[in-house]
Design a protein around this motif. Structure first.
Motif, PDB file in Angstrom:
ATOM      1  N   GLN A 128       0.842  -1.203   0.000  1.00 48.72           N
ATOM      2  CA  GLN A 128       0.000   0.000   0.000  1.00 48.72           C
ATOM      3  C   GLN A 128       0.880   1.258   0.000  1.00 48.72           C
ATOM      4  OE1 GLN A 128      -3.587  -0.218   0.133  1.00 48.72           O
ATOM      5  NE2 GLN A 128      -3.526   1.966  -0.364  1.00 48.72           N
ATOM      6  N   ALA A 129       1.944   1.238   0.798  1.00 44.00           N
ATOM      7  CA  ALA A 129       2.865   2.391   0.835  1.00 44.00           C
ATOM      8  C   ALA A 129       3.657   2.477  -0.470  1.00 44.00           C
ATOM      9  CB  ALA A 129       3.818   2.278   2.026  1.00 44.00           C
ATOM     10  N   ILE A 130       4.096   1.336  -0.987  1.00 50.47           N
ATOM     11  CA  ILE A 130       4.868   1.335  -2.243  1.00 50.47           C
ATOM     12  C   ILE A 130       4.033   1.975  -3.360  1.00 50.47           C
ATOM     13  CG2 ILE A 130       5.836  -0.162  -4.051  1.00 50.47           C
ATOM     14  CD1 ILE A 130       6.522  -2.179  -1.761  1.00 50.47           C
ATOM     15  N   MET A 131       2.766   1.538  -3.506  1.00 55.46           N
ATOM     16  CA  MET A 131       1.932   2.069  -4.591  1.00 55.46           C
ATOM     17  C   MET A 131       1.569   3.535  -4.360  1.00 55.46           C
ATOM     18  SD  MET A 131       1.789   0.033  -7.021  1.00 55.46           S
ATOM     19  CE  MET A 131       0.466   0.678  -8.054  1.00 55.46           C
ATOM     20  N   ASN A 132       1.378   3.933  -3.089  1.00 57.42           N
ATOM     21  CA  ASN A 132       1.111   5.342  -2.783  1.00 57.42           C
ATOM     22  C   ASN A 132       2.268   6.220  -3.283  1.00 57.42           C
ATOM     23  OD1 ASN A 132       1.700   7.562  -0.479  1.00 57.42           O
ATOM     24  ND2 ASN A 132      -0.506   7.395  -0.817  1.00 57.42           N
ATOM     25  N   ARG A 133       3.517   5.801  -3.015  1.00 52.36           N
ATOM     26  CA  ARG A 133       4.676   6.607  -3.424  1.00 52.36           C
ATOM     27  C   ARG A 133       4.902   6.531  -4.932  1.00 52.36           C
ATOM     28  NH1 ARG A 133       3.581   6.163   1.442  1.00 52.36           N
ATOM     29  NH2 ARG A 133       5.113   6.521   3.109  1.00 52.36           N
ATOM     30  N   LEU A 134       4.728   5.326  -5.518  1.00 49.45           N
ATOM     31  CA  LEU A 134       4.944   5.180  -6.964  1.00 49.45           C
ATOM     32  C   LEU A 134       3.933   6.024  -7.736  1.00 49.45           C
ATOM     33  CD1 LEU A 134       5.562   1.509  -8.175  1.00 49.45           C
ATOM     34  CD2 LEU A 134       6.969   3.518  -8.638  1.00 49.45           C
ATOM     35  N   LEU A 135       2.666   6.028  -7.280  1.00 53.16           N
ATOM     36  CA  LEU A 135       1.638   6.822  -7.961  1.00 53.16           C
ATOM     37  C   LEU A 135       1.973   8.305  -7.904  1.00 53.16           C
ATOM     38  CD1 LEU A 135      -1.484   4.791  -6.898  1.00 53.16           C
ATOM     39  CD2 LEU A 135      -0.972   5.465  -9.259  1.00 53.16           C
ATOM     40  N   LYS A 136       2.513   8.760  -6.761  1.00 53.70           N
ATOM     41  CA  LYS A 136       2.928  10.164  -6.677  1.00 53.70           C
ATOM     42  C   LYS A 136       4.067  10.424  -7.660  1.00 53.70           C
ATOM     43  CE  LYS A 136       1.723  11.020  -1.876  1.00 53.70           C
ATOM     44  NZ  LYS A 136       0.548  11.871  -2.052  1.00 53.70           N
ATOM     45  N   ALA A 137       5.044   9.493  -7.688  1.00 55.78           N
ATOM     46  CA  ALA A 137       6.189   9.661  -8.589  1.00 55.78           C
ATOM     47  C   ALA A 137       5.727   9.714 -10.043  1.00 55.78           C
ATOM     48  CB  ALA A 137       7.192   8.519  -8.389  1.00 55.78           C
TER      49      ALA A 137
END
Ligand code: TXA
Ligand code: MG
Length: 351
Positions: A330-339
């Motif tokens: 969940q944290a990985i996808m949250n940061r990747l989506l921002k990137a």
């Protein structure tokens, strides 16, 4: 400004508050200087949380917007009494279970800290980090330390001392180099001012792990639907973006390769972020491996270094694999989506 570097033993991380490098770094903090140090999540940029002057130096060094409050780091949960009004029972349970560790609690504040720490809010975010170097520094300084991630605002958070140097050398008084951080994504931020706790930022402790201890927890609406206004000021800013535009591809490696091929036909230089399992399945100008998809913790640990590596050579277009949103995913996808500025394509929509 000269940036002093203190290297602490990377093998025996059980560095003590009495070791000479830690004592010197702590003396800089006590003088009101800004010092970067490793935590178990990412490197933090620390300053005395009681001093306006010291805290303002953090915002200046990072180029951080002044409406984005900071997390206060402590070495002992007894310090909470100094600046927190009341601690609900469920928050007490979270403290007992997850501290020291990658969990930040937002609680009603009392006076006692610089108002710049909380950016004018009535609440304060606090955590006790699990990294031995961070704990030694906190003990040696005997101060509550305000510390955001030690990157320039907008860049990926630093998971190695060299990332801090890339962004902040010459802008801060010192860096304690304790090697790679570990978890790799920031702490989970939980708002503990409501009857039911709310996850404002997914991070190193998963929703599932929190629920196992205290039962019902919810996500801030913004985490599930980015069009909603976030409750945590920091979540509204663009973050982590590499120089070239990034798109997440939720599908098979063959499907992702078809996007690479189309860009290559237009003469573009293409980078791809993949995992150990799939690394041989792509043809691209730069292939960056970010852990194993069978163990998402390894992906979290390498994510920010991978995003920074995309800027090491000129690339025109970037693609990343997608990850399951479970546990730290969940944290990985949250940061990747921002990137990626929320650009994601799903194979299922083409079938
Ligand atoms: O793992 C971490 O949390 C790292 C390490 C260094 O401890 N720190 C970190 O800090 O990620 P920073 O400043 O990059 O992110 C802090 C987040 C921001 O999204 C901020 O808006 C939110 O916490 N925050 C801080 N105080 C808050 C408050 N009173 N209410 C709501 N959100 C708050
Ligand atoms: Mg940050």
């Amino acid at each position: 400004m000269d940036t002093k570097i203190w290297v602490v033993d990377r093998v025996d991380k059980n560095v003590a508050a009495t070791s000479p490098q830690i004592i010197e770094a702590a003396s800089y903090l006590k003088k009101g200087e800004v010092v970067a140090f490793p935590t178990e999540t990412v490197y933090g940029l620390g300053a005395n949380a009681r001093s306006d002057d010291a805290v303002l130096k953090i915002y200046e060094a990072k180029g951080r917007p002044s409406d984005n409050p900071l997390i206060v780091h402590i070495a002992d949960s007894k310090q909470l009494q100094e600046f927190v009004q009341e601690i609900p029972d469920y928050a007490q349970k979270l403290i007992e279970h997850f501290w020291p560790g990658p969990l930040t609690l937002v609680l009603p504040k009392k006076n006692g800290l610089s108002t710049y720490v909380t950016a004018g809010l009535e609440t304060v975010a606090v955590r006790m980090p699990a990294h031995p170097v961070a704990l030694a520094l906190l003990k040696a300084s005997q101060l509550p330390i305000a510390a955001p991630s030690a990157n320039l605002s907008g860049k990926p958070s630093p998971t190695l001392a060299k990332h801090v140097e890339q962004d902040l050398k010459g802008r801060i008084a010192g860096i304690v180099d304790g090697g790679p951080t570990g978890v790799g994504v920031e702490s989970t931020v939980v708002d503990c001012t409501e009857e039911i706790p709310v996850i404002l930022r997914p991070g190193g402790v998963s929703k599932e792990e929190i629920e196992a201890i205290i039962g019902q927890v919810c996500y801030d609406q913004n985490i599930l639907d980015e069009s909603q206004k976030p409750k945590s000021p920091g979540m509204k800013y663009t973050h982590y973006a590499p120089d070239a535009p990034l798109t997440i591809v939720d599908g098979s490696p063959e499907f992702l390769q078809s996007f690479i091929n189309r860009e290559k036909r237009n003469g573009k230089r293409v980078g791809v972020l993949t995992t150990e399992e799939n690394k041989d399945k792509y043809e691209a100008d730069r292939i960056i491996i970010c852990g194993k998809r069978s163990d998402l913790k390894t992906v979290a640990a390498h994510l920010y270094d991978a995003l920074r590596k995309f800027n090491e050579e000129p690339l025109d277009v970037l693609f990343s694999e997608s990850f399951p949103r479970e546990g730290v995913g969940q944290a990985i996808m949250n940061r990747l989506l921002k990137a990626a500025g929320h650009k994601i394509v799903a194979q299922s929509r083409f079938e």
